[in-house]
Motif scaffolding. Structure first.
Motif, short mmCIF file in Angstrom:
data_model
loop_
_atom_site.label_atom_id
_atom_site.label_comp_id
_atom_site.label_asym_id
_atom_site.label_seq_id
_atom_site.Cartn_x
_atom_site.Cartn_y
_atom_site.Cartn_z
N ILE A 158 0.89 -1.16 0.00
CA ILE A 158 0.00 0.00 0.00
C ILE A 158 0.92 1.21 0.00
O ILE A 158 1.70 1.41 0.93
N ALA A 159 0.85 1.99 -1.07
CA ALA A 159 1.84 3.04 -1.31
C ALA A 159 1.21 4.42 -1.38
O ALA A 159 0.05 4.57 -1.80
N SER B 266 4.32 1.86 2.16
CA SER B 266 5.43 2.61 1.60
C SER B 266 5.00 4.05 1.28
O SER B 266 4.19 4.27 0.37
N GLY B 267 5.53 5.00 2.07
CA GLY B 267 5.29 6.40 1.80
C GLY B 267 3.85 6.85 1.95
O GLY B 267 3.49 7.95 1.54
N ILE B 268 3.02 6.02 2.52
CA ILE B 268 1.59 6.30 2.67
C ILE B 268 1.32 6.88 4.06
O ILE B 268 2.01 6.56 5.02
N THR B 269 0.30 7.73 4.15
CA THR B 269 -0.26 8.08 5.45
C THR B 269 -1.52 7.27 5.63
O THR B 269 -2.47 7.39 4.84
N LEU B 270 -1.55 6.40 6.63
CA LEU B 270 -2.70 5.56 6.92
C LEU B 270 -3.36 6.07 8.19
O LEU B 270 -2.76 6.01 9.27
N ASN B 271 -4.57 6.58 8.06
CA ASN B 271 -5.35 7.05 9.20
C ASN B 271 -6.37 5.98 9.55
O ASN B 271 -7.31 5.74 8.79
N ASN B 272 -6.18 5.34 10.70
CA ASN B 272 -7.06 4.26 11.11
C ASN B 272 -8.10 4.77 12.09
O ASN B 272 -7.78 5.15 13.22
N ASN C 10 7.73 1.73 5.50
CA ASN C 10 8.93 2.18 4.82
C ASN C 10 8.72 3.53 4.14
O ASN C 10 7.58 3.99 3.95
N ASP C 11 9.83 4.15 3.77
CA ASP C 11 9.83 5.33 2.90
C ASP C 11 8.98 6.47 3.45
O ASP C 11 8.27 7.14 2.69
N GLY C 12 9.07 6.68 4.75
CA GLY C 12 8.34 7.79 5.36
C GLY C 12 6.88 7.53 5.63
O GLY C 12 6.10 8.48 5.84
#
Length: 290
Positions: free
Chosen positions: A228-229, A252-258, A274-276
Motif C-alpha cells: 500500500i503506497a 510505503s510512503g503512505i499516510t494511513l489514518n485508522n 517504509n519510505d516515510g
C-alpha cells in the motif's frame, strides 16, 4: 469469411453470427448492435470506428478460438457475455472498451481479458461480473491492458474476479459480492475515491497519489505479498483491514489514518512501514496484533 464493412449509421438486427472473418467499422463510423450478435468462432471486430451496444443489445462471445477487438471503440450499455473456452479475449492496437453505466460485462469462464498487440483500455462505469464458471478470470497484467474503474461495480458469484492489469480508479469502487481480488499491477485510487464492500489485496500495489485522500468504507483483506503506497492518504473509516498470511506486507510512503480496526495476523513476516510511511491509529481505533 472475408471483411464486412459496416458504415456510419449501420446496425445489426435479430441474431446474426460472426464466424471467421472481420467485421470492420471504419474511421468516424458508428455501428449499433440492436439485437444479439453471436461471436462464436475465430474472428476480429476491427475499428477505428465505434461499436455501440444499446441497453437491449447483447454480444455473446463463445467457442474455443481467439477473439480479437482491434483498434476499436466499444460503448456498451447492454450485455456482453464472455464464454470462450480455451482463449482469452484480446483487446489490441489501442482498443478502448467503455462499459457504461447500466452496461454489464460478464466473464463466465476462468480466462482473462488481455492485450497481445500494443495497448488497450477497459473503462468500467457499469458492472463487471462473473455469474458462472468458477476458477479465476478477470483482466491480465503484463499485456499492455489497463483496467480503470469509474464509479463502477464488481461482483463474483462464481470463482474469483482478478484484477491483475494496472489502472486508475475514481469515485466508488464497489464490490457487490463474492471474491474480487487485486492480484497484480498498480491500482491508483484518486482523490475522493472510496472502496465499498469487501476487497482482497493479494499482489501488486494499492496506491494513493500525492495530495489525494482515498477512503475504505468496507473491508480490506490484505492477504498476499503486496504494497500500500503513497504519498497520499488512505483512511480506514470505522471499518476493518485484515492482514493475514505468511508473506511480506509493506506500507510505503503512505499516510494511513485508522479510525476502525486493523487485525495483524501475518505469520512469518513483520509489517513494514517504509519510505516515510505514517500510521495514525486515531482515537477510538484498534490495532490488534494477533
Amino acid at each position: 469469411g472475408g471483411t464486412h464493412t459496416f458504415n456510419n449509421g449501420s446496425s445489426t438486427e435479430g441474431m446474426p453470427n460472426l464466424s471467421p472473418g472481420t467485421l470492420l467499422i471504419p474511421n468516424g463510423a458508428n455501428m449499433a448492435l440492436n439485437g444479439t450478435l453471436q461471436w462464436n468462432n475465430t474472428a476480429t471486430i476491427q475499428g477505428p470506428g465505434t461499436l455501440t451496444i444499446p441497453a437491449a443489445g447483447v454480444l455473446n462471445v463463445s467457442g474455443n478460438n481467439p477473439r480479437v477487438m482491434s483498434n476499436l471503440i466499444v460503448a456498451n450499455s447492454g450485455t456482453v457475455t464472455y464464454n470462450s473456452n480455451g482463449d482469452d479475449l484480446e483487446l489490441n492496437a489501442g482498443t478502448v472498451f467503455n462499459n457504461l453505466a447500466g452496461g454489464t460485462f460478464d466473464i463466465q469462464i476462468p480466462f482473462f481479458v488481455e492485450s497481445t498487440a500494443g495497448t488497450a483500455t477497459f473503462n468500467n462505469a457499469g458492472l463487471v461480473t462473473r455469474t458462472v464458471g468458477g476458477g479465476t478470470g478477470g483482466f491480465r497484467t503484463g499485456t499492455g491492458l489497463t483496467f480503470n474503474n469509474n464509479a463502477g461495480a464488481l461482483r463474483s458469484n462464481s470463482g474469483d474476479l482478478n484484477l491483475q492489469a494496472s489502472g486508475t480508479h475514481d469515485g466508488a469502487f464497489t464490490v457487490q459480492a463474492g471474491t474480487v481480488r487485486i492480484n497484480g499491477g498498480t491500482h491508483t485510487f484518486n482523490n475522493g475515491s472510496t472502496i465499498e464492500g469487501t476487497l482482497n489485496l493479494t499482489a501488486g500495489t494499492l496506491a494513493v497519489p500525492a495530495g489525494a485522500i482515498a477512503t475504505l468504507n468496507g473491508t480490506l483483506n490484505w492477504d498476499g505479498v503486496s504494497t500500500i503506497a503513497g504519498p497520499g492518504t488512505l483512511v480506514n473509516a470505522s471499518n476493518t483491514i485484515n492482514v493475514s498470511g505468511n508473506l511480506q506486507r509493506v506500507l510505503s510512503g503512505i499516510t494511513l489514518n485508522n479510525d476502525g480496526t486493523i487485525n495483524y495476523n501475518s505469520n512469518g513476516n513483520d509489517l513494514q512501514l517504509n519510505d516515510g510511511a505514517i500510521f495514525n491509529n486515531r482515537a477510538g481505533a484498534t490495532f490488534n496484533i494477533q
